[in-house]
Every structure is written in C-alpha cells, then in structure tokens.
Design a protein around this motif. Structure first.
Motif, PDB file in Angstrom:
ATOM      1  N   THR A  77       0.761  -1.301   0.077  1.00  0.00           N
ATOM      2  CA  THR A  77      -0.051  -0.136   0.059  1.00  0.00           C
ATOM      3  C   THR A  77       0.950   1.458  -0.146  1.00  0.00           C
ATOM      4  O   THR A  77       1.736   1.374   0.940  1.00  0.00           O
ATOM      5  CB  THR A  77      -0.695  -0.023   1.263  1.00  0.00           C
ATOM      6  N   ALA A  78       0.717   2.213  -1.048  1.00  0.00           N
ATOM      7  CA  ALA A  78       1.448   3.562  -0.969  1.00  0.00           C
ATOM      8  C   ALA A  78       2.857   3.075  -0.950  1.00  0.00           C
ATOM      9  O   ALA A  78       3.611   3.619   0.213  1.00  0.00           O
ATOM     10  CB  ALA A  78       0.921   4.381   0.065  1.00  0.00           C
ATOM     11  N   ALA A  79       3.242   2.626  -1.893  1.00  0.00           N
ATOM     12  CA  ALA A  79       4.849   2.079  -2.006  1.00  0.00           C
ATOM     13  C   ALA A  79       5.598   3.212  -1.710  1.00  0.00           C
ATOM     14  O   ALA A  79       5.594   4.307  -2.122  1.00  0.00           O
ATOM     15  CB  ALA A  79       5.213   1.552  -3.240  1.00  0.00           C
ATOM     16  N   VAL A  80       6.744   2.916  -0.949  1.00  0.00           N
ATOM     17  CA  VAL A  80       7.919   3.886  -0.788  1.00  0.00           C
ATOM     18  C   VAL A  80       9.095   3.411  -1.384  1.00  0.00           C
ATOM     19  O   VAL A  80       9.301   1.988  -1.172  1.00  0.00           O
ATOM     20  CB  VAL A  80       7.896   4.422   0.662  1.00  0.00           C
ATOM     21  N   HIS A  81      10.297   3.976  -1.455  1.00  0.00           N
ATOM     22  CA  HIS A  81      11.494   3.618  -2.092  1.00  0.00           C
ATOM     23  C   HIS A  81      12.107   2.402  -1.038  1.00  0.00           C
ATOM     24  O   HIS A  81      12.636   1.579  -1.564  1.00  0.00           O
ATOM     25  CB  HIS A  81      12.480   4.715  -2.284  1.00  0.00           C
ATOM     26  N   ASP A  82      11.975   2.354   0.156  1.00  0.00           N
ATOM     27  CA  ASP A  82      12.651   1.502   1.141  1.00  0.00           C
ATOM     28  C   ASP A  82      11.867   0.279   1.009  1.00  0.00           C
ATOM     29  O   ASP A  82      12.610  -0.715   1.496  1.00  0.00           O
ATOM     30  CB  ASP A  82      12.389   2.127   2.618  1.00  0.00           C
ATOM     31  N   LEU A  83      10.859  -0.005   0.364  1.00  0.00           N
ATOM     32  CA  LEU A  83      10.379  -1.088   0.049  1.00  0.00           C
ATOM     33  C   LEU A  83      11.053  -2.097  -1.062  1.00  0.00           C
ATOM     34  O   LEU A  83      10.638  -3.100  -1.273  1.00  0.00           O
ATOM     35  CB  LEU A  83       8.962  -1.233  -0.277  1.00  0.00           C
ATOM     36  N   SER A  84      12.040  -1.098  -2.016  1.00  0.00           N
ATOM     37  CA  SER A  84      12.771  -1.972  -2.917  1.00  0.00           C
ATOM     38  C   SER A  84      13.421  -3.035  -2.423  1.00  0.00           C
ATOM     39  O   SER A  84      14.403  -2.756  -1.569  1.00  0.00           O
ATOM     40  CB  SER A  84      13.500  -0.835  -3.608  1.00  0.00           C
ATOM     41  N   ALA A  85      13.392  -4.118  -2.777  1.00  0.00           N
ATOM     42  CA  ALA A  85      13.840  -5.439  -2.284  1.00  0.00           C
ATOM     43  C   ALA A  85      13.461  -6.905  -3.186  1.00  0.00           C
ATOM     44  O   ALA A  85      12.386  -6.457  -3.981  1.00  0.00           O
ATOM     45  CB  ALA A  85      13.718  -5.785  -0.891  1.00  0.00           C
ATOM     46  N   THR A  86      13.914  -7.949  -2.805  1.00  0.00           N
ATOM     47  CA  THR A  86      13.165  -9.040  -3.316  1.00  0.00           C
ATOM     48  C   THR A  86      12.372  -9.816  -2.290  1.00  0.00           C
ATOM     49  O   THR A  86      13.001  -9.898  -1.161  1.00  0.00           O
ATOM     50  CB  THR A  86      14.352 -10.074  -4.085  1.00  0.00           C
ATOM     51  N   TYR A  87      11.420 -10.205  -2.574  1.00  0.00           N
ATOM     52  CA  TYR A  87      10.271 -10.770  -1.663  1.00  0.00           C
ATOM     53  C   TYR A  87      10.190 -12.235  -2.123  1.00  0.00           C
ATOM     54  O   TYR A  87       9.931 -12.681  -3.286  1.00  0.00           O
ATOM     55  CB  TYR A  87       8.817  -9.949  -1.713  1.00  0.00           C
ATOM     56  N   PHE A  88      10.132 -13.253  -1.013  1.00  0.00           N
ATOM     57  CA  PHE A  88      10.045 -14.596  -1.322  1.00  0.00           C
ATOM     58  C   PHE A  88       9.156 -15.246  -0.508  1.00  0.00           C
ATOM     59  O   PHE A  88       8.687 -14.563   0.685  1.00  0.00           O
ATOM     60  CB  PHE A  88      11.445 -15.357  -0.958  1.00  0.00           C
ATOM     61  N   CYS A  89       8.244 -15.900  -1.055  1.00  0.00           N
ATOM     62  CA  CYS A  89       7.413 -16.767  -0.270  1.00  0.00           C
ATOM     63  C   CYS A  89       7.760 -17.973  -0.042  1.00  0.00           C
ATOM     64  O   CYS A  89       8.477 -18.609  -1.173  1.00  0.00           O
ATOM     65  CB  CYS A  89       5.812 -16.765  -0.785  1.00  0.00           C
ATOM     66  N   ALA A  90       7.635 -18.737   0.959  1.00  0.00           N
ATOM     67  CA  ALA A  90       7.955 -20.004   1.105  1.00  0.00           C
ATOM     68  C   ALA A  90       6.993 -20.890   1.590  1.00  0.00           C
ATOM     69  O   ALA A  90       6.215 -20.477   2.689  1.00  0.00           O
ATOM     70  CB  ALA A  90       9.335 -20.003   2.076  1.00  0.00           C
ATOM     71  N   VAL A  91       6.755 -22.188   1.310  1.00  0.00           N
ATOM     72  CA  VAL A  91       5.731 -23.190   1.956  1.00  0.00           C
ATOM     73  C   VAL A  91       6.304 -24.428   2.379  1.00  0.00           C
ATOM     74  O   VAL A  91       7.397 -25.079   1.951  1.00  0.00           O
ATOM     75  CB  VAL A  91       4.841 -23.421   1.040  1.00  0.00           C
ATOM     76  N   GLU A  92       5.841 -24.637   3.571  1.00  0.00           N
ATOM     77  CA  GLU A  92       6.425 -26.016   4.219  1.00  0.00           C
ATOM     78  C   GLU A  92       5.254 -27.102   3.861  1.00  0.00           C
ATOM     79  O   GLU A  92       4.212 -27.065   3.848  1.00  0.00           O
ATOM     80  CB  GLU A  92       6.159 -25.801   5.709  1.00  0.00           C
ATOM     81  N   LEU A  93       5.766 -28.076   3.267  1.00  0.00           N
ATOM     82  CA  LEU A  93       4.881 -29.202   2.772  1.00  0.00           C
ATOM     83  C   LEU A  93       4.264 -30.143   3.890  1.00  0.00           C
ATOM     84  O   LEU A  93       2.936 -30.120   3.975  1.00  0.00           O
ATOM     85  CB  LEU A  93       5.793 -30.304   2.142  1.00  0.00           C
TER      86      LEU A  93
END
Lengths: 111, 112
Positions: A77-93
């Motif tokens: 929501t209402a992005a700011v520069h500090d949010l620049s990064a790589t986002y990973f999701c991970a799932v546990e089987l």
C-alpha cells in the motif's frame, strides 16, 4: 513434489501506488512464510501465516493466506522507495520438512 | 533478532581445494538448513537436518557433505571446489513447531 510459484517475478512501481504479489503452491499446506532480501544480504522474515484466512500486516505490507485456493498474497500500500527488495514466499509441505521457496519477486519502487 | 552465525562471510579459493563453511546457532533449534543462492535468483536446498546425527540431502546436488554432531553446529564441506560452486551459501535454522526459518548472513564463495 511441492511447487511454489510467484508472480510477477519483476515489478517496477511508482511511489504511492498499490500492488499485489501472488504466491501459488501446488500441494496442500497451511504454513506459509514471506521473506525480504535486500541486494547482497540474507533473508529477513516478514510474515508467518499458519492457517486458512490468516492475515498479517506490518506497515505498508499486508499478507494473507487462502489454503483452499493454495494462494497467498502480499499487498503493498502506497509504496515507498525503502520497500525496494526481493520478496520470497516459502511453503512447508508437512511439519518436519524444509521450506520450499518461490523464485522471488524483485520489486523496484521509483519516484 | 535471530542468533545464527556463518563464517567466513567471503571466501576466494582455488579449484580443487577442500573447504568447510561454518554455521552456528544459539537458539537451540533442532532443524538446520543449507541453501545455495546465485545473485538475484531463487534458493536451492542443499542439505537439512532434523537434529543431532540426522542429515538429509536437498534437491540440489552440490557435491557437498554436512554433519550434525552438536545441536548448535551444522558445517558444510566441499571436498573439491569447482568454479560452478561459486555462489552464496545461506544457513538457516528453525524449531520443531513453528518452522519459521531464521537465516545467517551468508557466505559468498568464489572458486577461481
């Protein structure tokens, strides 16, 4: 085999805009995690989602989990520069197995 | 803040050398993991452990071995390093219940 797919893989958005990152997974699981990684750094835990309908919010980020649809979303929501990064999701089987990671979404927030 | 440490942070070695990457955690976690990650790319599970004397191979065969003699220590050894091993290696740990993984700062390995 558990497959975890994120989209988009690359996202460039302007400051102030809203956007959603999607994480789909192929096998039933009720444990999903979101991580953030800055360039050249390690992974930082953002959210832990442990049940259907779970919603967590931290600042401009909100994560949700729909185990029936095998889908998690990360809403910005209402992005700011500090949010620049790589986002990973991970799932546990299953309990006791290692996490399976998606390929990551590289986010760039521009002025 | 998670207490999981990796050494060295950076390493440049020659082809054919044997190296050990160290990982230690002070949280008493039973589960520990090694992931390999090329810059900007996805994470690949190399090895994991459920506890002392328990180790399993992940989906990426990197010609490495691990040991888990003590709960807090999970070293990764490359018997004969090759240029294809050039990558970042991330160690992580979690407890039995929550499985939220806490990551170390990583070891950036370059094999020349």
């Amino acid at each position: 085999e558990l497959k975890v797919e994120q989209n988009p893989l690359f996202l460039s958005m302007q400051e102030g805009k809203n956007y959603t990152i999607y994480c789909n997974y192929s096998t039933t699981s009720d444990r999903l995690y979101w991580y953030r990684q800055d360039p050249g750094k390690s992974l930082e835990s953002l959210f832990v989602l442990l049940s259907n309908g779970a919603v967590k919010q931290e600042g401009r980020l909100m994560a949700s989990l729909d185990t029936k649809a095998r889908l998690s979303t990360l809403h910005i929501t209402a992005a700011v520069h500090d949010l620049s990064a790589t986002y990973f999701c991970a799932v546990e089987l299953n309990s006791g197995y290692a996490l399976n990671f998606g390929k990551g979404t590289s986010l760039l927030v521009t002025p | 803040e998670a207490d999981i440490y990796q050494t060295p942070r950076y390493l440049v070695i020659g082809t054919g050398k044997k190296i050990t990457l160290e990982c230690s955690q002070t949280m008493g976690h039973d589960k520990m993991y090694w992931y390999q990650q090329d810059p900007g790319m996805e994470l690949h599970l190399i090895h994991y452990s459920y506890g002392v004397n328990s180790t399993e191979k992940g989906d990426l065969s990197s010609e490495s071995t691990v040991s888990r003699i003590r709960t807090e220590h999970f070293p990764l050894t490359l018997e004969s390093a090759r240029p294809s091993h050039t990558s970042q290696y991330l160690c992580a740990s979690s407890d039995q219940v929550l499985t939220e993984a806490f990551f170390g700062q990583g070891t950036r390995l370059t094999v020349v």
